[in-house]
Design a protein around this motif. Structure first.
Motif, PDB file in Angstrom:
ATOM      1  N   HIS A   1       0.578  -1.036   0.015  1.00 49.18           N
ATOM      2  CA  HIS A   1       0.055  -0.055   0.075  1.00 49.18           C
ATOM      3  C   HIS A   1       0.748   1.464   0.079  1.00 49.18           C
ATOM      4  CE1 HIS A   1      -4.006  -1.575   0.233  1.00 49.18           C
ATOM      5  NE2 HIS A   1      -3.543  -2.783   0.972  1.00 49.18           N
TER       6      HIS A   1
ATOM      7  N   PRO B   1      -2.358  -3.360  -8.682  1.00 48.67           N
ATOM      8  CA  PRO B   1      -2.098  -2.151  -7.956  1.00 48.67           C
ATOM      9  C   PRO B   1      -2.816  -1.955  -6.702  1.00 48.67           C
ATOM     10  CG  PRO B   1      -2.574  -1.356 -10.081  1.00 48.67           C
ATOM     11  CD  PRO B   1      -2.912  -3.193  -9.934  1.00 48.67           C
TER      12      PRO B   1
ATOM     13  N   ASN C   1     -11.159   4.530   0.956  1.00 46.64           N
ATOM     14  CA  ASN C   1     -12.490   4.198   1.381  1.00 46.64           C
ATOM     15  C   ASN C   1     -12.681   3.849   2.976  1.00 46.64           C
ATOM     16  OD1 ASN C   1     -13.928   4.203  -1.068  1.00 46.64           O
ATOM     17  ND2 ASN C   1     -13.222   1.885  -1.535  1.00 46.64           N
ATOM     18  N   PRO C   2     -11.636   3.277   3.609  1.00 41.25           N
ATOM     19  CA  PRO C   2     -11.670   3.102   4.954  1.00 41.25           C
ATOM     20  C   PRO C   2     -12.199   4.507   5.739  1.00 41.25           C
ATOM     21  CG  PRO C   2      -9.768   1.899   4.134  1.00 41.25           C
ATOM     22  CD  PRO C   2     -10.254   2.668   3.061  1.00 41.25           C
TER      23      PRO C   2
ATOM     24  N   TRP D   1     -15.685   4.262   6.247  1.00 44.10           N
ATOM     25  CA  TRP D   1     -16.216   2.975   7.030  1.00 44.10           C
ATOM     26  C   TRP D   1     -16.219   3.263   8.460  1.00 44.10           C
ATOM     27  CZ3 TRP D   1     -12.583  -0.914   4.407  1.00 44.10           C
ATOM     28  CH2 TRP D   1     -12.701  -0.902   3.102  1.00 44.10           C
TER      29      TRP D   1
ATOM     30  N   PHE E   1     -14.509  -1.941   8.744  1.00 44.57           N
ATOM     31  CA  PHE E   1     -13.392  -1.905   8.637  1.00 44.57           C
ATOM     32  C   PHE E   1     -12.839  -3.530   9.216  1.00 44.57           C
ATOM     33  CE2 PHE E   1      -8.896  -1.873   9.689  1.00 44.57           C
ATOM     34  CZ  PHE E   1      -8.011  -1.374   8.905  1.00 44.57           C
TER      35      PHE E   1
ATOM     36  N   LYS F   1     -17.723  -5.169  -2.527  1.00 44.92           N
ATOM     37  CA  LYS F   1     -16.750  -5.892  -3.476  1.00 44.92           C
ATOM     38  C   LYS F   1     -15.895  -6.918  -2.716  1.00 44.92           C
ATOM     39  CE  LYS F   1     -12.436  -4.367  -5.725  1.00 44.92           C
ATOM     40  NZ  LYS F   1     -11.470  -3.252  -5.984  1.00 44.92           N
TER      41      LYS F   1
ATOM     42  N   THR G   1      -4.991 -10.946   7.429  1.00 42.45           N
ATOM     43  CA  THR G   1      -5.692 -10.108   8.345  1.00 42.45           C
ATOM     44  C   THR G   1      -6.714 -10.538   9.250  1.00 42.45           C
ATOM     45  OG1 THR G   1      -7.048  -9.034   6.703  1.00 42.45           O
ATOM     46  CG2 THR G   1      -4.776  -7.909   7.135  1.00 42.45           C
TER      47      THR G   1
ATOM     48  N   PHE H   1      -5.832 -11.223  12.753  1.00 44.22           N
ATOM     49  CA  PHE H   1      -5.735 -10.180  13.639  1.00 44.22           C
ATOM     50  C   PHE H   1      -6.720 -10.392  14.729  1.00 44.22           C
ATOM     51  CE2 PHE H   1      -3.069  -6.814  11.442  1.00 44.22           C
ATOM     52  CZ  PHE H   1      -2.284  -7.819  10.831  1.00 44.22           C
TER      53      PHE H   1
ATOM     54  N   LEU I   1      -4.477   3.892  10.720  1.00 40.28           N
ATOM     55  CA  LEU I   1      -4.477   4.472   9.272  1.00 40.28           C
ATOM     56  C   LEU I   1      -5.280   5.680   9.144  1.00 40.28           C
ATOM     57  CD1 LEU I   1      -5.406   0.686   7.555  1.00 40.28           C
ATOM     58  CD2 LEU I   1      -3.150   2.251   7.634  1.00 40.28           C
TER      59      LEU I   1
HETATM   60  C1  HEC Z   1       0.370  -8.298  -0.924  1.00 45.10           C
HETATM   61  C2  HEC Z   1      -0.200  -7.032  -1.006  1.00 45.10           C
HETATM   62  C3  HEC Z   1      -0.903  -6.321   0.135  1.00 45.10           C
HETATM   63  C4  HEC Z   1      -0.831  -6.408   1.418  1.00 45.10           C
HETATM   64  C5  HEC Z   1       0.283  -6.941   2.056  1.00 45.10           C
HETATM   65  C6  HEC Z   1      -1.792  -5.778   2.041  1.00 45.10           C
HETATM   66  N1  HEC Z   1      -2.791  -5.286   0.960  1.00 45.10           N
HETATM   67 FE1  HEC Z   1      -4.619  -4.477   1.292  1.00 45.10          FE
HETATM   68  N2  HEC Z   1      -4.856  -4.549  -0.666  1.00 45.10           N
HETATM   69  C7  HEC Z   1      -3.911  -4.925  -1.579  1.00 45.10           C
HETATM   70  C8  HEC Z   1      -4.456  -4.531  -2.986  1.00 45.10           C
HETATM   71  C9  HEC Z   1      -3.934  -5.163  -4.244  1.00 45.10           C
HETATM   72  C10 HEC Z   1      -5.931  -4.158  -2.942  1.00 45.10           C
HETATM   73  C11 HEC Z   1      -6.755  -3.694  -3.709  1.00 45.10           C
HETATM   74  C12 HEC Z   1      -7.642  -5.021  -4.346  1.00 45.10           C
HETATM   75  C13 HEC Z   1      -8.659  -4.618  -5.249  1.00 45.10           C
HETATM   76  O1  HEC Z   1      -8.889  -3.786  -5.681  1.00 45.10           O
HETATM   77  O2  HEC Z   1      -9.252  -5.877  -5.668  1.00 45.10           O
HETATM   78  C14 HEC Z   1      -6.106  -4.056  -1.280  1.00 45.10           C
HETATM   79  C15 HEC Z   1      -7.162  -3.705  -0.718  1.00 45.10           C
HETATM   80  C16 HEC Z   1      -7.413  -3.389   0.502  1.00 45.10           C
HETATM   81  C17 HEC Z   1      -8.418  -2.891   1.370  1.00 45.10           C
HETATM   82  C18 HEC Z   1      -9.791  -2.465   0.601  1.00 45.10           C
HETATM   83  C19 HEC Z   1      -9.787  -1.055   0.145  1.00 45.10           C
HETATM   84  C20 HEC Z   1     -11.041  -0.684  -0.786  1.00 45.10           C
HETATM   85  O3  HEC Z   1     -11.236   0.440  -1.021  1.00 45.10           O
HETATM   86  O4  HEC Z   1     -11.716  -1.539  -0.936  1.00 45.10           O
HETATM   87  C21 HEC Z   1      -8.165  -2.764   2.446  1.00 45.10           C
HETATM   88  C22 HEC Z   1      -9.035  -2.173   3.569  1.00 45.10           C
HETATM   89  C23 HEC Z   1      -6.717  -3.118   2.704  1.00 45.10           C
HETATM   90  N3  HEC Z   1      -6.425  -3.332   1.550  1.00 45.10           N
HETATM   91  C24 HEC Z   1      -6.126  -3.100   3.858  1.00 45.10           C
HETATM   92  C25 HEC Z   1      -4.921  -3.717   4.181  1.00 45.10           C
HETATM   93  C26 HEC Z   1      -4.322  -3.499   5.404  1.00 45.10           C
HETATM   94  C27 HEC Z   1      -4.586  -3.115   6.731  1.00 45.10           C
HETATM   95  C28 HEC Z   1      -2.878  -4.391   5.344  1.00 45.10           C
HETATM   96  C29 HEC Z   1      -1.890  -4.614   6.505  1.00 45.10           C
HETATM   97  C30 HEC Z   1      -2.565  -5.505   7.364  1.00 45.10           C
HETATM   98  C31 HEC Z   1      -2.903  -4.582   3.832  1.00 45.10           C
HETATM   99  N4  HEC Z   1      -4.052  -4.384   3.209  1.00 45.10           N
HETATM  100  C32 HEC Z   1      -1.717  -5.307   3.316  1.00 45.10           C
HETATM  101  C33 HEC Z   1      -2.707  -5.642  -1.515  1.00 45.10           C
HETATM  102  C34 HEC Z   1      -2.128  -5.683  -0.196  1.00 45.10           C
END
Ligand code: HEC
Ligand code: HEC
Length: 296
Positions: A218, A234, A243-244, A247, A252, A265, A277, A280, A292
């Motif tokens: 991120h 991405p 978005n968070p 929420w 969340f 989604k 996650t 957790f 965050l």
């Molecule tokens: C391996 C990569 C990766 C890691 C590590 C990761 N994320 Fe993500 N995350 C993504 C991607 C890529 C998306 C978007 C997915 C999509 O659009 O389908 C996403 C989407 C999200 C969303 C949804 C956001 C939305 O607007 O719908 C949340 C909330 C989120 N991540 C929180 C976290 C948190 C908190 C952590 C750490 C504890 C974390 N992510 C770790 C790759 C990652």
């Protein structure tokens, strides 16, 4: 026809020259990669007592479950191939257990800590792709809990071939698109003290500690990031401006446990590892949420 013959020879010569240049360029990339990966790191590892009581082992298991180790080392930690592509290469998370083909029995507490925290192997060289730059900040206590638990893993017999790097991965690494190839390079000062204290309860500080593992995808400021690597989706903004920010805390938490967002989604575990996650605790998710949302 004489003229066509001439053009033909010239075309061949130009193609030959181009091929030669490409081979030279790749040769340089190959050599530079080898040079960087062969660097030897000096890391000081203090003597640590590894606890073996059941509460410490449970903490160790929780750290393992919430840091995504299973994504690369397999659900049973017996090793897993997570990349097998002719251009990128063959990369496997090794078997960490004490079974056949596993590292478990050969690693001392020092070796475990060096590998996990510093991304450095016994020979002092960087491990490949093992995200130690995201584990470097682990408190000494958490690190010893983790190692304690790893030393009790049930043995799994699984022998995996050694990892090999494909040409594309070497190129991406040399042009700076894939720095994660060499985690030891990403840790600026291997002997810097850990900046986190052991936390209890809900706090932004605890959220910050846990959110280190979200930054790789991120971005440092959690505003989303495109790594520009084919096949890696991405990520998006997960702060107050994303978005968070819209929420509730409960929404969340549900999102990070079920992968389903309030907008309806369904997140794919392969893109966004919500399977991690989901492990957790309430306190941990609330801490991450609070942290965050402090990013405007
Ligand atoms: C391996 C990569 C990766 C890691 C590590 C990761 N994320 Fe993500 N995350 C993504 C991607 C890529 C998306 C978007 C997915 C999509 O659009 O389908 C996403 C989407 C999200 C969303 C949804 C956001 C939305 O607007 O719908 C949340 C909330 C989120 N991540 C929180 C976290 C948190 C908190 C952590 C750490 C504890 C974390 N992510 C770790 C790759 C990652
Ligand atoms: C992104 C994938 C990935 C994740 C996540 C990951 N690893 Fe690794 N790990 C690897 C790879 C790949 C290697 C082998 C590196 C090599 O052969 O150079 C490795 C190697 C190791 C080693 C061997 C060190 C040595 O000295 O040979 C240990 C120990 C280890 N990982 C523990 C962990 C633990 C514990 C976690 C979770 C806290 C974890 N890994 C998370 C990919 C990963």
């Amino acid at each position: 026809m004489e003229i066509f013959k001439k053009i033909g020879t010239w075309t061949l010569r130009i193609l030959g020259a181009l091929l030669f240049i490409l081979l030279m360029a790749y040769g340089i990339i190959y050599y530079k990669t080898k040079q960087r990966l062969n660097k030897v790191y000096q890391v000081n590892i203090p003597n640590q007592q590894i606890p073996t009581d059941s509460a410490s082992l449970a903490s160790g298991k929780h750290i393992l479950d919430t840091r995504g180790c299973v994504d690369c080392h397999g659900p049973d930690l017996g090793g897993k191939v997570f990349l097998d592509d002719p251009a990128l290469g063959f990369i496997a998370g090794p078997n960490l257990t004490g079974g056949k083909g596993g590292l478990g029995r050969s690693l001392t507490a020092h070796d475990w800590i060096r590998g996990i925290k510093h991304g450095v192997d016994k020979a002092g060289k960087t491990l490949l792709i093992m995200p130690s730059h995201e584990f470097f900040h682990l408190t000494n206590k958490d690190l010893t809990y983790l190692v304690g638990y790893l030393q009790t893993l049930p043995p799994v017999d699984r022998e995996l071939p050694k990892s090999t790097l494909g040409p594309m991965l070497r190129i991406l690494y040399q042009v700076g698109k894939f720095p994660n190839l060499a985690p030891a390079e990403l840790i600026k000062d291997h002997n810097a003290p850990v900046s986190f204290a052991q936390q209890t309860g809900v706090s932004k500080e605890k959220g910050k500690y846990l959110a280190v593992n979200c930054q790789g995808c991120h971005g440092d400021n959690f505003k989303g990031r495109d790594l520009g690597i084919p096949g890696i989706k991405p990520s998006v903004d997960i702060t107050a401006t994303g978005n968070p920010g819209k929420w509730t805390e409960a929404e969340f938490m549900t999102t990070l446990r079920t992968g389903r967002t309030p907008e309806g989604k369904q997140l794919n575990q392969k893109d966004m590892p919500w399977n991690v996650t989901a492990q957790f605790t309430d306190e941990e998710l609330k801490s991450v949420y609070a942290y965050l949302l402090s990013f405007q």
